[in-house]
Enzyme design. Structure first.
Site, mmCIF file in Angstrom:
data_model
loop_
_atom_site.group_PDB
_atom_site.id
_atom_site.type_symbol
_atom_site.label_atom_id
_atom_site.label_comp_id
_atom_site.label_asym_id
_atom_site.label_seq_id
_atom_site.Cartn_x
_atom_site.Cartn_y
_atom_site.Cartn_z
ATOM 1 N N GLY A 293 63.494 17.090 0.145
ATOM 2 C CA GLY A 293 64.525 17.797 0.894
ATOM 3 C C GLY A 293 64.188 18.175 2.307
ATOM 4 C CD GLU B 290 61.199 13.751 -7.232
ATOM 5 O OE1 GLU B 290 60.920 13.421 -8.390
ATOM 6 O OE2 GLU B 290 62.314 14.221 -6.902
ATOM 7 N N PRO B 291 59.542 13.244 -1.233
ATOM 8 C CG PRO B 291 57.853 12.501 0.190
ATOM 9 C CD PRO B 291 58.085 13.081 -1.168
ATOM 10 N N GLY B 292 62.179 11.872 0.675
ATOM 11 C CA GLY B 292 63.039 10.705 0.823
ATOM 12 C C GLY B 292 63.416 10.537 2.276
ATOM 13 N NE ARG B 293 68.394 13.766 4.946
ATOM 14 C CZ ARG B 293 69.614 13.256 5.037
ATOM 15 N NH1 ARG B 293 69.941 12.534 6.084
ATOM 16 N NH2 ARG B 293 70.501 13.456 4.083
ATOM 17 C CE1 TYR C 183 76.770 13.331 2.237
ATOM 18 C CE2 TYR C 183 75.132 12.009 3.387
ATOM 19 C CZ TYR C 183 75.816 12.335 2.236
ATOM 20 O OH TYR C 183 75.547 11.654 1.079
ATOM 21 C CB CYS D 236 91.073 -0.414 10.809
ATOM 22 S SG CYS D 236 92.769 -0.173 11.368
ATOM 23 C CD GLU D 237 89.842 4.862 7.702
ATOM 24 O OE1 GLU D 237 90.130 6.023 8.084
ATOM 25 O OE2 GLU D 237 90.347 4.317 6.704
ATOM 26 C CE1 TYR E 74 70.019 9.463 0.582
ATOM 27 C CE2 TYR E 74 68.885 10.522 2.400
ATOM 28 C CZ TYR E 74 69.105 10.385 1.042
ATOM 29 O OH TYR E 74 68.393 11.148 0.162
#
Length: 437
Positions: free
Chosen positions: A260, A298-301, A341, A366-367, A395
């Site tokens: 996190g 558990e590092p991810g980002r 986010y 197209c948004e 991500y």
């Protein structure tokens, strides 16, 4: 960022210095004599020519250094502990392979991630299996692979695992109980997972019930507890609070304290360093947990974000009404974090890095929500220019998609001036590959 809001709160815009800009790119990023950025020693113009745009560039050396910094830092503070990469942040076979080579364990959250991790050479004994809705097929594949740990998220996990193991007399599966500590960090609500009302884990009374049940199981061996409170957290106190919560559940052999830690996406972000994060976690563990217990993180980002850079080419520049729109050949198909986010990203003209005209950097989909960054300074942006967006290693690949028939971009590893594609760009044929007559 204010939890749950759609727009990050930022201080009034101040144009960054050149050093501040370069500080968001992978460590070791330089500029060539012609002014163009070099990622992992590779010139962005050469990479664009070879692989096209959009493309996700990964500084392999920076990623390896980050892994070692985590592993060495934890080992120095808490011997016989484990760093497990939260692979949902970048579930790419080449990334699994690289981190397995660096000796890291791997956290998976689906059958697909499990398959990719095994294909990347991960030792099954070093797998931590997650998920709030694990199917029979997923759990069976994990058990058959010999996964080291399965994290129990709910009572149905217990039922399913015991049923799967019923046909293997004498065999046990090591498990952890995921605890919801009722800790809410200051992050976006979509990536906050430790508070009451989260879909993940068991609140303390339920966790005690699961612990008691598992201690009576002859097929599941309860090794310890797991806790994870969210992502992109920019202070250490919530992590300490989570350790305090699980410490009250008793003494165990293993405590998985999750991940996190936030990354520095913008000039305003000031996340704790890896060292400050590890100091806070291990100090809490030393004070509150059994001395001989193994700690897993558990590092991810924070493992992969800063190693990645997205490279685009400008398609149009539109001025008028007080706004300058710079539209590139990618967008929400390869970076969905902005829309999901409200994550802020910075950017620069990759061949003329530095400040300039304040622009709205938008995508080709197209948004109206297809935007990459608002209020970003770009130096004289023109069609054909290359745009570099740093801190996109986490991500963006995982969330890439085929909206508007977009072809997902290649992943290119760069190191010491050498480059290689580890994931090719999708083709139009790929888009139709699953179609049936």
């Amino acid at each position: 960022m204010v939890p749950g809001t759609a727009t990050p709160v930022r201080r009034p815009y101040n144009e960054p210095s050149y050093d501040e800009l370069l500080g968001l790119f992978p460590p070791g990023t330089t500029t060539a004599p012609d002014g163009g950025l070099r990622i992992g020693g590779c010139h962005v113009a050469e990479l664009a020519e070879r692989y096209g745009t959009p493309a996700l560039l990964v500084d392999e050396g920076a990623l390896r250094a980050r892994a070692r910094r985590y592993a060495d830092g934890l080992a120095a503070r808490r011997p016989d502990s484990v760093v497990a990469f939260a692979s949902k942040a970048f579930p790419c076979t080449a990334v699994y392979r690289l981190l397995a080579e660096e000796g890291l364990s791997i956290d998976v959250a689906s059958g697909g991630e499990l398959a990719l991790a095994l294909a990347g050479g991960t030792d099954p004994a070093h797998l931590v299996v997650h998920g709030n809705a694990k199917t029979d097929d997923y759990l069976r594949a994990a058990v058959e692979a010999g996964a080291g740990l399965v994290v129990i998220d709910n009572f149905d996990d217990i039922d399913r695992l015991e049923g799967i193991l019923a046909g293997s007399p004498g065999r046990q599966q090591s498990v952890l109980v995921r605890v919801t500590p009722d800790v809410r960090p200051d992050t976006h609500e979509a990536i906050s997972t430790g508070q009451r009302g989260s879909k993940f884990g068991l609140l303390l009374p339920q966790a005690r019930e699961a612990i008691a049940r598992l201690r009576g199981s002859d097929r599941l061996r309860l090794d310890g507890l797991h806790v994870h409170i969210g992502s992109q957290i920019l202070e250490t106190e919530p992590f300490v609070q989570a350790v305090e919560a699980v410490a009250g559940l008793g003494d165990f052999d293993v405590y998985d304290l999750g991940g996190g830690l936030g990354s520095r996406y913008t000039y305003d972000d000031r996340p704790p360093s890896i060292e400050d994060y590890l100091d806070a976690l291990t100090s809490a563990a030393d004070a509150l947990l059994p001395a001989g217990a193994r700690v897993i993180i558990e590092p991810g980002r924070s493992m992969v974000a800063e190693a990645g850079v997205s490279l685009y080419r400008v398609v149009t520049v539109k001025r008028g009404g007080g706004d300058t729109f710079v539209a590139v050949d990618g967008g929400m198909g390869d970076n969905l974090e902005v829309s999901l986010y409200a994550q802020r990203f910075e950017a620069t003209v990759a061949t003329r890095p530095g400040g300039g005209e304040v622009c709205r950097l938008v995508g080709r989909h197209c948004e109206s929500g297809d935007r990459l960054s608002a209020g970003v300074p770009l130096l004289d942006p023109r069609p054909g220019d290359l745009i570099a967006v740093p801190v996109t290693g986490a991500y963006t690949y995982a969330l890439s998609n085929n909206y508007n028939g977009a072809r997902r971009p290649p992943v290119v590893f760069c190191r010491d001036g050498q480059h290689r594609a580890v994931v090719r760009r999708e083709t139009h044929e790929d888009l139709m590959r699953r179609d049936l007559p």
